[in-house]
Design an enzyme around this catalytic site. Structure first.
Site, short mmCIF file in Angstrom:
data_model
loop_
_atom_site.label_atom_id
_atom_site.label_comp_id
_atom_site.label_asym_id
_atom_site.label_seq_id
_atom_site.Cartn_x
_atom_site.Cartn_y
_atom_site.Cartn_z
N ASP A 27 -28.03 28.33 -41.33
CA ASP A 27 -27.70 27.38 -42.40
C ASP A 27 -28.41 26.03 -42.28
O ASP A 27 -27.81 24.98 -42.54
CB ASP A 27 -26.18 27.17 -42.46
CG ASP A 27 -25.40 28.44 -42.73
OD1 ASP A 27 -26.04 29.51 -42.85
OD2 ASP A 27 -24.16 28.38 -42.80
N GLU A 75 -25.69 29.66 -46.22
CA GLU A 75 -24.35 29.77 -46.82
C GLU A 75 -24.45 29.41 -48.30
O GLU A 75 -25.07 28.40 -48.66
CB GLU A 75 -23.38 28.80 -46.12
CG GLU A 75 -21.97 28.85 -46.71
CD GLU A 75 -20.98 27.91 -46.01
OE1 GLU A 75 -21.33 27.33 -44.97
OE2 GLU A 75 -19.85 27.79 -46.54
N LYS A 132 -25.09 34.45 -47.10
CA LYS A 132 -23.71 34.76 -46.73
C LYS A 132 -22.75 33.90 -47.52
O LYS A 132 -22.99 32.71 -47.72
CB LYS A 132 -23.53 34.55 -45.21
CG LYS A 132 -23.78 33.13 -44.71
CD LYS A 132 -23.75 33.10 -43.18
CE LYS A 132 -23.95 31.71 -42.62
NZ LYS A 132 -22.88 30.76 -42.92
N LYS A 135 -18.49 31.57 -43.57
CA LYS A 135 -18.98 30.80 -42.42
C LYS A 135 -19.70 31.71 -41.43
O LYS A 135 -20.71 31.32 -40.86
CB LYS A 135 -17.81 30.06 -41.75
CG LYS A 135 -17.00 29.14 -42.68
CD LYS A 135 -17.86 28.17 -43.45
CE LYS A 135 -17.03 27.20 -44.28
NZ LYS A 135 -17.89 26.44 -45.24
N VAL A 160 -26.53 24.89 -37.87
CA VAL A 160 -25.41 23.98 -38.15
C VAL A 160 -24.31 24.71 -38.92
O VAL A 160 -24.58 25.66 -39.64
CB VAL A 160 -25.91 22.77 -38.97
CG1 VAL A 160 -26.90 21.96 -38.16
CG2 VAL A 160 -26.49 23.15 -40.32
N THR A 161 -23.06 24.22 -38.77
CA THR A 161 -22.65 23.24 -37.78
C THR A 161 -22.04 23.97 -36.58
O THR A 161 -21.54 25.08 -36.70
CB THR A 161 -21.60 22.24 -38.33
OG1 THR A 161 -20.41 22.95 -38.74
CG2 THR A 161 -22.15 21.47 -39.53
N CYS A 165 -20.08 27.21 -38.74
CA CYS A 165 -20.81 28.46 -38.95
C CYS A 165 -21.45 29.01 -37.67
O CYS A 165 -21.56 30.23 -37.53
CB CYS A 165 -21.84 28.28 -40.05
SG CYS A 165 -21.04 28.05 -41.66
N GLN A 205 -14.65 29.89 -19.08
CA GLN A 205 -14.00 31.14 -18.71
C GLN A 205 -15.02 32.24 -18.38
O GLN A 205 -14.85 33.40 -18.74
CB GLN A 205 -13.05 31.62 -19.82
CG GLN A 205 -12.00 30.58 -20.24
CD GLN A 205 -11.06 31.10 -21.28
OE1 GLN A 205 -10.33 32.05 -21.04
NE2 GLN A 205 -11.08 30.48 -22.44
N1 TIU Z 1 -22.84 26.07 -42.21
C1 TIU Z 1 -21.66 25.49 -41.98
O1 TIU Z 1 -21.32 25.14 -40.87
N2 TIU Z 1 -20.86 25.26 -43.09
C2 TIU Z 1 -19.96 24.25 -43.17
O2 TIU Z 1 -19.26 24.12 -44.17
N3 TIU Z 1 -19.89 23.39 -42.12
C3 TIU Z 1 -19.18 22.23 -42.05
O3 TIU Z 1 -19.14 21.66 -40.97
N4 TIU Z 1 -18.59 21.75 -43.13
#
Ligand code: TIU
Length: 223
Positions: A27, A75, A132, A135, A160-161, A165, A205
């Protein structure tokens, strides 16, 4: 088969196998990294994610130079939003909702300028781009089938993030039997505390759902 290339990682060395690995960029879209998109509409400072771009460029270049597989995800939703559940559409109080018009086109809608990957990391011919609706990269996509067809069992994960995701995808991949190595400086969060904790959770862990390493350590293993 050739011996693995050990990457210095947490919680211990990651046995990188060039015949079984793929680099995944999650993303890296204008909607998350540039003003006027989904990330900013949720109240975030999109500048927080931009430090990932330079290390990711180096990782992408080295991986491509060796002819190793690279996959991208995005996304987003169909123009009629039929693949966007109301729970997602109505969540929170964004200044612009999914599907609303913005300076880079409709927010998080496939085919719009803002939905596409930033110029610095644009896919090249032959690199799959997985669209997709959620997430995670597996839900509602053919990501799992594409990886299986290519014999891929290890994912080097960036994007990200970190806590949204990236985490969802790594957790889902781990349950599906993939070994995931997350590159710490190539993943980004709008929240410094989530970046730190998100990375720590992966390798805690004994590596409960993966490994973490710096891009420098990944590049050193490939060299
Ligand atoms: N790609 C992804 O992480 N989608 C999000 O909506 N991330 C946020 O941190 N909002």
């Amino acid at each position: 088969s050739a011996p693995a290339l050990p990457v210095s990682a947490l919680p211990g060395p990651f046995p990188l196998d060039p015949a079984a690995m793929a680099l995944v960029l999650i993303d890296m879209q204008r909607d998350f990294l540039e003003p006027g998109g989904f990330g900013e509409s949720l109240g975030n400072d999109v500048g927080m994610l931009r430090r990932t771009i330079d290390p990711l460029r180096a990782v992408l270049a080295a991986t491509r130079a060796l002819g190793l597989p690279v996959l991208h995800t995005r996304e987003g939703h169909l123009p009629d939003l039929s693949d966007c559940p109301p729970s997602k559409l109505n969540r929170g109080a964004p200044t612009r909702r999914i599907g609303d018009p913005g300076p880079n086109g409709r927010i998080l809608v496939r085919g719009e300028y803002g939905h596409d990957i930033i110029d610095e990391l644009a896919p090249v011919d032959g690199e799959p781009v997985i669209d997709k609706p959620g997430k995670g990269a597996f839900y509602g996509t053919d990501f799992g089938e594409v990886l299986a067809a290519a014999g891929i069992t290890q994912l080097v994960v960036t994007g990200v993030t970190t806590e949204v995701c990236v985490h969802t995808t790594v957790r889902e991949a781990n349950d599906r039997g993939f070994d995931c190595l997350v590159l710490s400086d190539c993943v980004g969060s709008y929240f410094p505390e989530f970046q730190q904790a998100g990375l720590a959770m992966i390798s805690a862990q004994g590596g409960i759902f993966g490994w973490t390493a710096s891009s420098a350590d990944y590049l050193a293993a490939l060299a």
